[in-house]
Motif scaffolding. Structure first.
Motif, PDB file in Angstrom:
ATOM      1  N   LEU A  33      -5.480 -11.597  -1.001  1.00 32.89           N
ATOM      2  CA  LEU A  33      -6.726 -11.160  -1.628  1.00 32.89           C
ATOM      3  C   LEU A  33      -6.721  -9.650  -1.874  1.00 32.89           C
ATOM      4  O   LEU A  33      -7.173  -9.173  -2.918  1.00 32.89           O
ATOM      5  CB  LEU A  33      -7.916 -11.558  -0.753  1.00 32.89           C
ATOM      6  N   ALA A  34      -6.204  -8.901  -0.914  1.00 33.83           N
ATOM      7  CA  ALA A  34      -6.096  -7.456  -1.095  1.00 33.83           C
ATOM      8  C   ALA A  34      -5.151  -7.130  -2.247  1.00 33.83           C
ATOM      9  O   ALA A  34      -5.410  -6.239  -3.064  1.00 33.83           O
ATOM     10  CB  ALA A  34      -5.622  -6.800   0.194  1.00 33.83           C
ATOM     11  N   GLU A  35      -4.046  -7.853  -2.323  1.00 35.09           N
ATOM     12  CA  GLU A  35      -3.079  -7.667  -3.409  1.00 35.09           C
ATOM     13  C   GLU A  35      -3.726  -7.950  -4.759  1.00 35.09           C
ATOM     14  O   GLU A  35      -3.388  -7.319  -5.767  1.00 35.09           O
ATOM     15  CB  GLU A  35      -1.882  -8.596  -3.193  1.00 35.09           C
ATOM     16  N   ALA A  36      -4.672  -8.883  -4.788  1.00 30.47           N
ATOM     17  CA  ALA A  36      -5.358  -9.247  -6.025  1.00 30.47           C
ATOM     18  C   ALA A  36      -6.433  -8.240  -6.411  1.00 30.47           C
ATOM     19  O   ALA A  36      -7.046  -8.370  -7.470  1.00 30.47           O
ATOM     20  CB  ALA A  36      -5.976 -10.635  -5.887  1.00 30.47           C
ATOM     21  N   GLY A  37      -6.679  -7.252  -5.557  1.00 30.64           N
ATOM     22  CA  GLY A  37      -7.609  -6.188  -5.906  1.00 30.64           C
ATOM     23  C   GLY A  37      -8.942  -6.202  -5.200  1.00 30.64           C
ATOM     24  O   GLY A  37      -9.811  -5.374  -5.502  1.00 30.64           O
ATOM     25  N   PHE A  38      -9.135  -7.113  -4.251  1.00 26.22           N
ATOM     26  CA  PHE A  38     -10.399  -7.147  -3.520  1.00 26.22           C
ATOM     27  C   PHE A  38     -10.377  -6.075  -2.435  1.00 26.22           C
ATOM     28  O   PHE A  38      -9.570  -6.135  -1.504  1.00 26.22           O
ATOM     29  CB  PHE A  38     -10.636  -8.524  -2.910  1.00 26.22           C
ATOM     30  N   ARG A  74      -5.582  -3.552  10.289  1.00 23.86           N
ATOM     31  CA  ARG A  74      -4.397  -2.742  10.022  1.00 23.86           C
ATOM     32  C   ARG A  74      -4.119  -2.644   8.524  1.00 23.86           C
ATOM     33  O   ARG A  74      -3.301  -1.832   8.083  1.00 23.86           O
ATOM     34  CB  ARG A  74      -3.188  -3.332  10.749  1.00 23.86           C
ATOM     35  N   MET A  75      -4.773  -3.485   7.742  1.00 18.93           N
ATOM     36  CA  MET A  75      -4.606  -3.463   6.298  1.00 18.93           C
ATOM     37  C   MET A  75      -5.452  -2.357   5.678  1.00 18.93           C
ATOM     38  O   MET A  75      -6.426  -1.898   6.266  1.00 18.93           O
ATOM     39  CB  MET A  75      -5.034  -4.812   5.694  1.00 18.93           C
ATOM     40  N   ASP A  76      -5.088  -1.945   4.469  1.00 17.61           N
ATOM     41  CA  ASP A  76      -5.905  -1.009   3.708  1.00 17.61           C
ATOM     42  C   ASP A  76      -6.964  -1.804   2.967  1.00 17.61           C
ATOM     43  O   ASP A  76      -6.881  -2.074   1.767  1.00 17.61           O
ATOM     44  CB  ASP A  76      -5.037  -0.215   2.727  1.00 17.61           C
ATOM     45  N   SER A 253       6.443 -16.458  -5.214  1.00 18.10           N
ATOM     46  CA  SER A 253       7.788 -16.791  -4.758  1.00 18.10           C
ATOM     47  C   SER A 253       7.905 -16.501  -3.266  1.00 18.10           C
ATOM     48  O   SER A 253       7.036 -15.848  -2.673  1.00 18.10           O
ATOM     49  CB  SER A 253       8.817 -15.966  -5.519  1.00 18.10           C
ATOM     50  N   TYR A 254       8.993 -16.958  -2.661  1.00 19.51           N
ATOM     51  CA  TYR A 254       9.247 -16.657  -1.247  1.00 19.51           C
ATOM     52  C   TYR A 254       9.214 -15.151  -1.023  1.00 19.51           C
ATOM     53  O   TYR A 254       8.571 -14.655  -0.090  1.00 19.51           O
ATOM     54  CB  TYR A 254      10.610 -17.231  -0.848  1.00 19.51           C
ATOM     55  N   GLY A 255       9.910 -14.418  -1.879  1.00 25.76           N
ATOM     56  CA  GLY A 255       9.974 -12.966  -1.719  1.00 25.76           C
ATOM     57  C   GLY A 255       8.627 -12.302  -1.886  1.00 25.76           C
ATOM     58  O   GLY A 255       8.300 -11.358  -1.164  1.00 25.76           O
ATOM     59  N   GLU A 256       7.842 -12.782  -2.828  1.00 23.87           N
ATOM     60  CA  GLU A 256       6.515 -12.196  -3.045  1.00 23.87           C
ATOM     61  C   GLU A 256       5.607 -12.447  -1.851  1.00 23.87           C
ATOM     62  O   GLU A 256       4.846 -11.561  -1.439  1.00 23.87           O
ATOM     63  CB  GLU A 256       5.901 -12.778  -4.315  1.00 23.87           C
ATOM     64  N   ALA A 257       5.688 -13.655  -1.296  1.00 17.91           N
ATOM     65  CA  ALA A 257       4.871 -13.950  -0.120  1.00 17.91           C
ATOM     66  C   ALA A 257       5.303 -13.113   1.078  1.00 17.91           C
ATOM     67  O   ALA A 257       4.471 -12.583   1.831  1.00 17.91           O
ATOM     68  CB  ALA A 257       4.963 -15.439   0.211  1.00 17.91           C
ATOM     69  N   GLN A 258       6.601 -12.964   1.260  1.00 21.38           N
ATOM     70  CA  GLN A 258       7.112 -12.162   2.360  1.00 21.38           C
ATOM     71  C   GLN A 258       6.711 -10.705   2.209  1.00 21.38           C
ATOM     72  O   GLN A 258       6.383 -10.022   3.188  1.00 21.38           O
ATOM     73  CB  GLN A 258       8.637 -12.275   2.416  1.00 21.38           C
ATOM     74  N   ALA A 259       6.699 -10.222   0.972  1.00 17.40           N
ATOM     75  CA  ALA A 259       6.387  -8.817   0.714  1.00 17.40           C
ATOM     76  C   ALA A 259       4.942  -8.468   1.060  1.00 17.40           C
ATOM     77  O   ALA A 259       4.628  -7.301   1.317  1.00 17.40           O
ATOM     78  CB  ALA A 259       6.663  -8.481  -0.746  1.00 17.40           C
ATOM     79  N   LEU A 260       4.065  -9.463   1.091  1.00 15.28           N
ATOM     80  CA  LEU A 260       2.677  -9.183   1.445  1.00 15.28           C
ATOM     81  C   LEU A 260       2.580  -8.577   2.837  1.00 15.28           C
ATOM     82  O   LEU A 260       1.782  -7.670   3.090  1.00 15.28           O
ATOM     83  CB  LEU A 260       1.841 -10.466   1.374  1.00 15.28           C
ATOM     84  N   SER A 261       3.394  -9.082   3.757  1.00 19.94           N
ATOM     85  CA  SER A 261       3.375  -8.554   5.122  1.00 19.94           C
ATOM     86  C   SER A 261       3.859  -7.109   5.150  1.00 19.94           C
ATOM     87  O   SER A 261       3.350  -6.286   5.919  1.00 19.94           O
ATOM     88  CB  SER A 261       4.242  -9.411   6.041  1.00 19.94           C
ATOM     89  N   ASP A 262       4.832  -6.799   4.332  1.00 21.02           N
ATOM     90  CA  ASP A 262       5.342  -5.430   4.296  1.00 21.02           C
ATOM     91  C   ASP A 262       4.317  -4.463   3.720  1.00 21.02           C
ATOM     92  O   ASP A 262       4.177  -3.329   4.182  1.00 21.02           O
ATOM     93  CB  ASP A 262       6.633  -5.376   3.454  1.00 21.02           C
ATOM     94  N   PHE A 264       0.956  -4.943   3.562  1.00 19.71           N
ATOM     95  CA  PHE A 264      -0.377  -4.966   4.167  1.00 19.71           C
ATOM     96  C   PHE A 264      -0.360  -5.060   5.682  1.00 19.71           C
ATOM     97  O   PHE A 264      -1.162  -5.738   6.300  1.00 19.71           O
ATOM     98  CB  PHE A 264      -1.205  -6.104   3.556  1.00 19.71           C
ATOM     99  N   GLY A 265       0.597  -4.405   6.306  1.00 18.33           N
ATOM    100  CA  GLY A 265       0.477  -4.130   7.723  1.00 18.33           C
ATOM    101  C   GLY A 265       1.050  -5.111   8.706  1.00 18.33           C
ATOM    102  O   GLY A 265       0.830  -4.957   9.904  1.00 18.33           O
ATOM    103  N   GLY A 266       1.751  -6.134   8.274  1.00 15.01           N
ATOM    104  CA  GLY A 266       2.324  -7.072   9.240  1.00 15.01           C
ATOM    105  C   GLY A 266       1.262  -7.959   9.849  1.00 15.01           C
ATOM    106  O   GLY A 266       0.070  -7.835   9.588  1.00 15.01           O
TER     107      GLY A 266
END
Length: 269
Positions: A33-38, A74-76, A253-262, A264-266
């Motif tokens: 949701l944060a990645e989507a701009g909320f 821990r997220m922005d 994708s797998y990579g896009e989902a994994q990148a969310l943790s990187d 937005f704070g783990g």
């Protein structure tokens, strides 16, 4: 401007459009949701409880709710937490929980007066909870939820409870189940705090609610339930060798989902 001030400002008419608050149930959903701009994200008590195999609104998911909150801050993003009825019958204990969350960086809490047995909490007791929270964590945006339109036979109590809760110090009023435009507009006229409405299929759109003067629109458990539906529908399509449901073309994708943790704070917490 502090995060508390920023979140509060999002409820003001000067912010323009109402605050649309999507509700997450884990770190991944909040990160997406944060990645989507909320900018502001709430939690859903049903999602947090059900994801842990527990029932909503019983107080059993306190540990999971706090753990989720401490991870999400821990997220922005501006994080508001649904704490059901406060996870305690002692107002001071609810106040201590609010102070803990505020100290960790949570900017708002949602507290409800509905009870699992279909009754409403005693109004005076609920006002005592609100005062305790505001006394312990005055910077928190306290969204006071009344279930008068969700529990049968209580709609006539809405205005009285709204007045009592705002007098006790609530920063906003949340009336899930209220969908009638005339009733919404009339309630807003008598309120001195922002009104929060829960979006519902077949109910007023965000644009329609904005026109009525609603300042906050919550998704509640809708996103969590939609995710469950999408997961089962996709699994069923695979099992039945049928076309995947519409919308699967946008699945990360797998990579896009994994990148969310990187980004937005783990997982935190």
């Amino acid at each position: 401007m502090t995060p508390f001030e920023e979140f509060r400002a999002l409820h003001e008419p000067a912010a323009g459009e109402p605050l649309v608050l999507p509700n997450a149930w884990d770190h991944a959903s909040a990160a997406a949701l944060a990645e989507a701009g909320f900018r502001a994200i709430g939690t859903t008590s049903l999602g947090a409880a059900a994801a842990a195999g527990k029932a909503d609104a019983t107080g059993d998911a306190r540990a999971e709710t706090v753990r989720l909150a401490l991870g999400l801050v821990r997220m922005d993003a501006l994080i508001s937490v649904d704490i059901e009825g406060g996870f305690s019958t002692d107002p001071d204990e609810v106040g201590r929980l609010a102070a803990e969350l505020a100290g960790a960086g949570v900017v708002g809490v949602n507290i409800e007066d509905g009870r699992p047995d279909g009754t409403l909490a005693d109004q005076d007791r609920q006002c005592a909870v609100i005062r305790a929270v505001k006394g312990a964590a005055p910077e928190l945006f306290l969204n006071a939820r009344t279930d008068t339109h969700w529990l049968p036979g209580h709609t006539s109590e809405t205005a009285r409870r709204a007045d009592a809760y705002q007098r006790a110090g609530a920063d906003g009023l949340f009336v899930p189940g209220l969908q009638d435009g005339h009733t919404i507009a009339a309630l807003i006229q008598d309120l001195g705090v922002p009104l929060n409405i829960l979006v519902a299929p077949g109910g007023p759109s965000a644009e329609g609610l904005a026109a009525l003067g609603v300042r906050r629109i919550s998704c509640g458990s809708l996103l969590f339930r939609a995710a469950l539906h999408a997961a089962v529908s996709t699994a069923r399509a695979v099992a039945d060798s049928t076309a995947l449901p519409a919308g699967t073309a946008g699945i990360p994708s797998y990579g896009e989902a994994q990148a969310l943790s990187d980004r937005f704070g783990g997982a935190g917490g």
